[in-house]
Every structure is written in structure tokens, then in C-alpha cells.
Design an enzyme around this catalytic site. Structure first.
Site: not given
Length: 308
Positions: A159, A182, A250, A253, A276, A285
Site C-alpha cells: 500500500r 491495516k 493504488h 497494487r 487481506h 481485488y
């Protein structure tokens, strides 16, 4: 207009989300806004600040009135669904601590909306971005910096926040990086030679003093590089190459994940590389053509080979 009791409940919930669930700071800010707006609506809707007891007595009619108000303000289905999710999360916690039935809130259905699938770049376009991102740079070291960042995004699937969060103590880049993503989730990311070489080239040219506790990627004035600068650099490169507006940092990615899957990579392994929590997120994604997947299947699956 939120009562002190309501504010206290909201704050304690946010602290719980941060401490026990590892919710990221930006998510906590969004939660505070979404739930705070709902509690404010209840005050207006019911004619005054709501203490603990009134907050436990929210009805289906109250929820419908809130959703109608959101709709009337022009709120999108996506935003409304996000806000409702935050409110439900708060009320699950709140009901456990206050001992009431939150069914009226939890039973509300989120509006349906079509999820926007990410649009990765083609392998050629991704390489062109890396090869030309330094053209508009103000100095050679800035160009080398931008190449290193784009290579990390596309070559390692980082990211933007993760790439810009690296410090000089991470350089020279090791064979694998331990990245905290995250929600404080840690993952191990292999570092390709191209990314390692690009970072080394940048550091050789950088005019800044690089001590272990300082940012790896620096702005012109020496501070930690801002994501906005990376976005503007990508925008200029996108215009130069004639790429669509979806070609954002992004998107590199996304491209990392999609191109790995196209090459026959395992979806579970890609999930781990991206960090994830849910496999469905990884599936959304990636954007792999069904015909290509069938081709990979027919070439790789033992049963498919037997019948071929």
C-alpha cells in the site's frame, strides 16, 4: 447535542475497537463521524439530548427516519451502507454492555449497490509507468525516489502508506520485509531484486542525511514524503502515457495481485502477500479474464491434462 452519556459510550466503544480489534486510526475517525452523526440525528429527531436509556430504545421507525434523512441529503447507497455498518457495530457493543435488544437496528438492511471492481494496469502499462515516472522530476534523486516507490507498489504489492512508512533502518532492503498493515496485521512480503536495486539507487543520489530513525522516502524539503505527492506524480505520468484515470498508485497494487494470479499464482498465497483478512476481498481485488483462468486450469490441472 449528544448527551455526555452518549459521548462517553461512543468514546469507550472507539477505545475498545482500537485496543481489542486493532482498528486503524483512519477507520476510527470514520466511525466517530458516522456514529456521532447518528446520535446527533436521534437528538434532533426525538427533540433533545438522549441519555443512555433513550439510546437503548431506538425503534425501526427511528431507523427508517434516519435512512430517509440520509437519502434526502443525496447520500449514495455505498456511503449509507458504510454508515449503517458502523452504527450496527456500535450497537452490538452497546447492547452487550447495557443489556437491551438491538434487533431494531441490526435488522435494518443496507441498500444494495454495485461494488466498483478495481481496474489494474496491463503488464506493459505498469512497466511503462516505472520506466517513465522520473521524466518530469525536478532532480535526478527525485526521479530515482519515484521509481523506487512505484517499483515497491507494483513489485511487492505494498500500500502507499506502507511504502512511505518505511524508515532508513529498513534499508538496504532485505530479501523479505515485515510489513504492519491495516488493523496492525503483520505480513511477510518478498522483495524482488528490482525493488532492492531501485531503493539503493535512490539512496545513492539522495542529498538528505539518512539516519536509521528517519523516513526512507523524503520530500524535497526533507520530511517524510506525502501520499499526495505520489498521487500527483502518478497523475502526470498517466497523462504522459495516455492512461485512464483509473491508473492510480493504488492500481499498481491491484496490478501486482492480478498479474500474479494471471501467471498461475495461488489465490490464498496472494491473499497473504496483500494482507487481506478475507479471501473474498482478494477475489474482488483481482481482475482476471475467465478465459485466461480456464486456460491456466486446462494447462495445470491433472484431470484436465488427462482429458486433453
Amino acid at each position: 447535542m449528544i448527551s455526555p452519556a452518549g459521548q462517553d459510550a461512543l468514546q469507550r466503544w472507539l477505545e475498545t475497537q482500537a485496543a481489542l480489534n486493532g482498528v486503524a486510526e483512519n477507520t476510527l475517525i470514520a466511525y466517530r463521524s458516522d456514529v456521532g452523526e447518528f446520535l446527533t440525528f436521534l437528538c434532533v429527531h426525538k427533540g433533545g439530548p438522549q441519555g443512555i436509556t433513550p439510546l437503548t430504545q431506538v425503534s425501526v421507525q427511528d431507523m427508517r427516519a434516519w435512512m430517509a434523512r440520509c437519502r434526502a441529503s443525496g447520500m449514495s447507497s455505498r456511503s449509507l451502507a458504510r454508515k449503517l455498518s458502523a452504527i450496527k457495530s456500535f450497537y452490538r457493543w452497546f447492547s452487550e454492555h447495557q443489556g437491551f435488544d438491538p434487533t431494531a437496528i441490526l435488522s435494518m438492511r443496507a441498500p444494495k449497490f454495485q461494488k466498483k471492481l478495481p481496474r489494474p494496469l496491463s503488464p506493459h502499462a505498469a512497466k511503462e509507468v516505472i520506466n517513465t515516472v522520473d521524466v518530469q522530476s525536478s532532480a535526478p534523486w527525485v526521479g530515482a525516489r519515484d521509481i523506487a516507490i512505484m517499483t515497491l507498489l507494483y513489485g511487492c504489492g505494498l500500500r502507499i502508506s506502507e511504502a512511505l512508512g518505511l524508515n532508513n533502518s529498513d534499508a538496504p532492503l532485505p530479501p523479505v520485509l515485515r510489513i504492519v498493515g491495516k488493523g496492525g496485521k503483520e505480513r511477510v512480503v518478498p522483495v524482488i531484486d528490482a525493488a532492492r536495486d531501485a531503493v539503493d539507487s535512490y539512496l545513492r543520489l539522495s542529498p538528505h542525511l539518512h539516519t536509521p530513525d528517519t523516513a526512507l522516502f523524503r520530500g524535497v524539503r526533507g520530511g517524510r514524503l506525502s501520499p499526495r505527492i505520489v498521487a500527483r506524480t502518478m497523475e502526470a505520468t498517466r497523462h504522459r502515457l495516455g492512461l485512464p484515470a483509473s491508473a492510480t498508485p493504488h492500481a499498481l497494487r491491484h496490478s501486482f495481485a492480478t498479474h500474479l494470479l494471471e501467471a498461475g499464482g495461488d489465490l490464498r498465497a496472494i491473499q497473504e502477500l496483500l494482507g487481506h483478512a478475507s479471501l473474498s476481498t482478494t477475489q474482488n481485488y483481482t481482475a482476471v479474464d475467465t478465459a485466461h483462468l480456464m486456460d491456466v486450469y486446462n494447462r495445470a490441472h491433472p484431470k484436465a491434462k488427462d482429458t486433453g
